[in-house]
Enzyme design. Structure first.
Site, mmCIF file in Angstrom:
data_model
loop_
_atom_site.group_PDB
_atom_site.id
_atom_site.type_symbol
_atom_site.label_atom_id
_atom_site.label_comp_id
_atom_site.label_asym_id
_atom_site.label_seq_id
_atom_site.Cartn_x
_atom_site.Cartn_y
_atom_site.Cartn_z
ATOM 1 N N LYS A 124 -32.145 -5.777 -17.496
ATOM 2 C CA LYS A 124 -31.398 -6.987 -17.153
ATOM 3 C C LYS A 124 -29.951 -6.604 -16.919
ATOM 4 O O LYS A 124 -29.475 -5.593 -17.462
ATOM 5 C CB LYS A 124 -31.476 -8.012 -18.298
ATOM 6 C CG LYS A 124 -31.265 -9.439 -17.844
ATOM 7 C CD LYS A 124 -32.535 -10.042 -17.266
ATOM 8 C CE LYS A 124 -32.315 -11.458 -16.773
ATOM 9 N NZ LYS A 124 -33.610 -12.082 -16.401
HETATM 10 P P1 NAD Z 1 -30.221 -21.141 -11.507
HETATM 11 O O1 NAD Z 1 -28.839 -20.662 -11.607
HETATM 12 O O2 NAD Z 1 -30.872 -21.218 -10.166
HETATM 13 O O3 NAD Z 1 -30.352 -22.592 -12.179
HETATM 14 C C1 NAD Z 1 -29.980 -22.897 -13.492
HETATM 15 C C2 NAD Z 1 -29.998 -24.411 -13.626
HETATM 16 O O4 NAD Z 1 -29.824 -24.780 -14.999
HETATM 17 C C3 NAD Z 1 -28.893 -25.114 -12.843
HETATM 18 O O5 NAD Z 1 -29.426 -26.302 -12.284
HETATM 19 C C4 NAD Z 1 -27.861 -25.476 -13.933
HETATM 20 O O6 NAD Z 1 -27.052 -26.566 -13.588
HETATM 21 C C5 NAD Z 1 -28.807 -25.786 -15.064
HETATM 22 N N1 NAD Z 1 -28.252 -25.778 -16.415
HETATM 23 C C6 NAD Z 1 -27.473 -24.858 -17.014
HETATM 24 N N2 NAD Z 1 -27.207 -25.234 -18.280
HETATM 25 C C7 NAD Z 1 -27.870 -26.411 -18.482
HETATM 26 C C8 NAD Z 1 -28.031 -27.313 -19.582
HETATM 27 N N3 NAD Z 1 -27.463 -27.051 -20.748
HETATM 28 N N4 NAD Z 1 -28.790 -28.424 -19.406
HETATM 29 C C9 NAD Z 1 -29.375 -28.680 -18.233
HETATM 30 N N5 NAD Z 1 -29.283 -27.871 -17.172
HETATM 31 C C10 NAD Z 1 -28.540 -26.754 -17.296
HETATM 32 O O7 NAD Z 1 -31.102 -20.216 -12.491
HETATM 33 P P2 NAD Z 1 -32.654 -19.922 -12.446
HETATM 34 O O8 NAD Z 1 -32.867 -18.692 -11.670
HETATM 35 O O9 NAD Z 1 -33.393 -21.164 -12.107
HETATM 36 O O10 NAD Z 1 -32.913 -19.545 -13.980
HETATM 37 C C11 NAD Z 1 -33.145 -20.520 -14.987
HETATM 38 C C12 NAD Z 1 -33.829 -19.855 -16.163
HETATM 39 O O11 NAD Z 1 -35.062 -19.269 -15.720
HETATM 40 C C13 NAD Z 1 -33.062 -18.727 -16.822
HETATM 41 O O12 NAD Z 1 -33.385 -18.689 -18.193
HETATM 42 C C14 NAD Z 1 -33.623 -17.484 -16.137
HETATM 43 O O13 NAD Z 1 -33.457 -16.315 -16.900
HETATM 44 C C15 NAD Z 1 -35.082 -17.883 -16.052
HETATM 45 N N6 NAD Z 1 -35.874 -17.170 -15.046
HETATM 46 C C16 NAD Z 1 -35.486 -17.115 -13.733
HETATM 47 C C17 NAD Z 1 -36.296 -16.469 -12.819
HETATM 48 C C18 NAD Z 1 -35.979 -16.433 -11.357
HETATM 49 O O14 NAD Z 1 -36.820 -15.936 -10.577
HETATM 50 N N7 NAD Z 1 -34.865 -16.943 -10.889
HETATM 51 C C19 NAD Z 1 -37.482 -15.838 -13.237
HETATM 52 C C20 NAD Z 1 -37.856 -15.931 -14.576
HETATM 53 C C21 NAD Z 1 -37.041 -16.599 -15.458
#
Ligand code: NAD
Length: 434
Positions: A124
């Site tokens: 990461k």
């Molecule tokens: P992103 O940046 O696209 O979106 C994050 C979202 O969460 C945004 O809408 C933001 O406004 C919101 N957010 C942040 N804090 C918040 C809160 N306290 N309450 C409500 N909403 C909140 O990120 P992402 O890629 O969608 O990642 C989200 C999660 O999924 C993370 O934990 C990431 O590690 C995990 N993840 C992502 C992927 C991927 O392919 N992008 C894969 C596996 C896991």
């Protein structure tokens, strides 16, 4: 000695400090590892090795800002384990990035790749920054300098980054270009989640959300409930949350609540996601959308629903709010959204949690497909990709679900056991150098 006037010892006795230490994601992750490792009697040397990250690189990233000043950002790239193949994991841009957060996320990547049986270890990366306050030019310069700094350990056979919170296909394109310029030839396989035009894969953008849907559909079949009659609430409306929500709606399931960092929305009749996404194009956030009930950002997970999908950040479901959750199923779209204390509360309440290392593995699975396509320079159809994704996710779900039922354990423990078996065997077969 006058005990009344003696200074109080300066130890972390303040309840908030103790709690913050306890809820540190790395400590949470290590508690999970210890619990599962001891229960399944994992080889002690394998367990001990997994308690440490293989490589931790801290870099300083100087960036010329638009106003002419120079700002230095702190960044990390951590390779937790590479026993089963090159390291794989996303890059996060966020003000709350910390070394322990990146360590925990790299560990969960090791576990995730082992649970779905991809030939990868875990990694990461992250930069402490607030991308919302930076221009596109500043973000590009920061990304390129960070890439140059970590280029000594990344590469298509070594460590392959991908998007995470606040990074996207455009950021991946900058990484691919910078790395390629450094080595002197185009290297699409150094990064996944790229634009299609430079070696990205069809279906990668939606893959994590699609995987969340596949595990939920499988759970519904096994638990005997009708997914089309269920209601869903999604916390976080970014890549994972918005794609998952849209795929549920496409399959006839009502999404009644959503949130992003700015606020939450609720409509028991089902939200019009298309309209909300149109609204967000001009307002930057879903908060303020006028055709649904407003909900406090912290209260969204307490909304009445059958399925709750935390898809924002780690540690959003804690011992302070777990008891207020009304959903029967929690599907972890985010990494580490449920603290270990909250896990116990949810288990006691009879709520089934499908853990992150299984539920959100769709993203890394299609990242693996992208990497394979890049290495072969031969690209697959979206239909093919989604079918292969479904096979892998449903296979892993079945393995974890059946083990959990057989051993009468929660699914997190089941997923850890499935992953740790593979990691334990790999460590034993390879042996230890020297
Ligand atoms: P992103 O940046 O696209 O979106 C994050 C979202 O969460 C945004 O809408 C933001 O406004 C919101 N957010 C942040 N804090 C918040 C809160 N306290 N309450 C409500 N909403 C909140 O990120 P992402 O890629 O969608 O990642 C989200 C999660 O999924 C993370 O934990 C990431 O590690 C995990 N993840 C992502 C992927 C991927 O392919 N992008 C894969 C596996 C896991």
């Amino acid at each position: 000695m006058d005990t009344k006037s003696a200074p109080k010892p300066v130890v972390a006795k303040h309840p908030e400090v103790v709690e913050a230490m306890h809820e540190n994601p790395w400590h949470q992750a290590m508690e999970q590892l210890d619990r599962a490792g001891k229960a399944m009697k994992l080889e002690p040397f394998a367990l001990e090795r997994l308690r440490h990250c293989k490589r931790i690189l801290t870099v300083s990233v100087p960036v010329k800002m638009d106003d002419g000043s120079v700002k230095v950002f702190e960044g990390y790239r951590i390779q937790h384990n590479m026993d089963r193949g090159p390291a794989k994991g996303g890059i996060r841009y966020h003000p709350s990035v910390s070394l322990d957060e990146v360590k925990a996320l790299s560990f969960w990547m090791t576990m995730k790749c082992a649970v779905v049986n991809l030939p990868y270890g875990g990694a990461k990366g992250g930069i402490i920054c607030d991308p919302k306050k930076m221009s596109r030019g500043e973000l590009e310069r920061m990304t390129r300098r960070y890439t140059a700094e970590i280029s000594i350990i990344i590469g298509p056979d070594k460590d392959i980054p991908a998007p995470d919170v606040n990074t996207n296909a455009e950021v991946m394109a900058w990484i691919m270009d910078t790395y390629s310029m450094t080595i002197g030839y185009s290297c699409p396989g150094v990064v996944t989640g790229k634009p299609i035009e430079i070696g990205g894969s069809l279906g990668r953008n939606e893959a994590t959300g699609r995987g969340v849907f596949y595990v939920t559909r499988e759970l519904a079949q096994r638990e005997g409930f009708d997914l089309r009659k269920a209601t869903v609430v999604v916390q976080g409306f970014g890549n994972v949350g918005s794609n998952a929500a849209n795929i549920f709606v496409e399959h006839g399931t009502k999404v009644v609540g959503i949130s992003d960092v700015g606020g939450g929305l609720y409509d028991p009749k089902g939200l019009d996601l298309h309209d909300i996404m149109e609204y967000r194009k001009t307002h930057d956030s879903i908060a303020g959308y006028p055709k649904a009930e407003k909900v406090d950002v912290d209260k969204v997970i307490e909304l009445p629903c059958d399925i709750l999908i935390p898809a924002a950040m780690e540690g959003t479901i804690t011992k302070h709010n777990a008891d207020k959750i009304k959903a029967k199923y929690v599907i972890e779209g985010a990494n580490g959204p449920t603290t270990n204390d909250a896990d116990k509360i949810l288990f006691a309440k009879g709520i089934t949690v499908v853990p992150d290392i299984l539920a959100n593995a769709g993203g890394v699975t299609v990242s693996y497909f992208e990497w394979v396509q890049d290495m072969q320079a031969y690209f697959w159809s979206e239909k093919d990709i989604n079918a292969r994704l479904q096979d892998i996710i449903v296979g892993a779900f079945t393995e974890v679900y059946d083990l959990s039922k057989k051993e009468k354990i929660d699914m997190r423990m089941g997923a850890f056991m499935v992953g740790l078996r593979r990691l334990g065997k790999a460590a034993t077969i390879r042996g230890m150098f020297p």
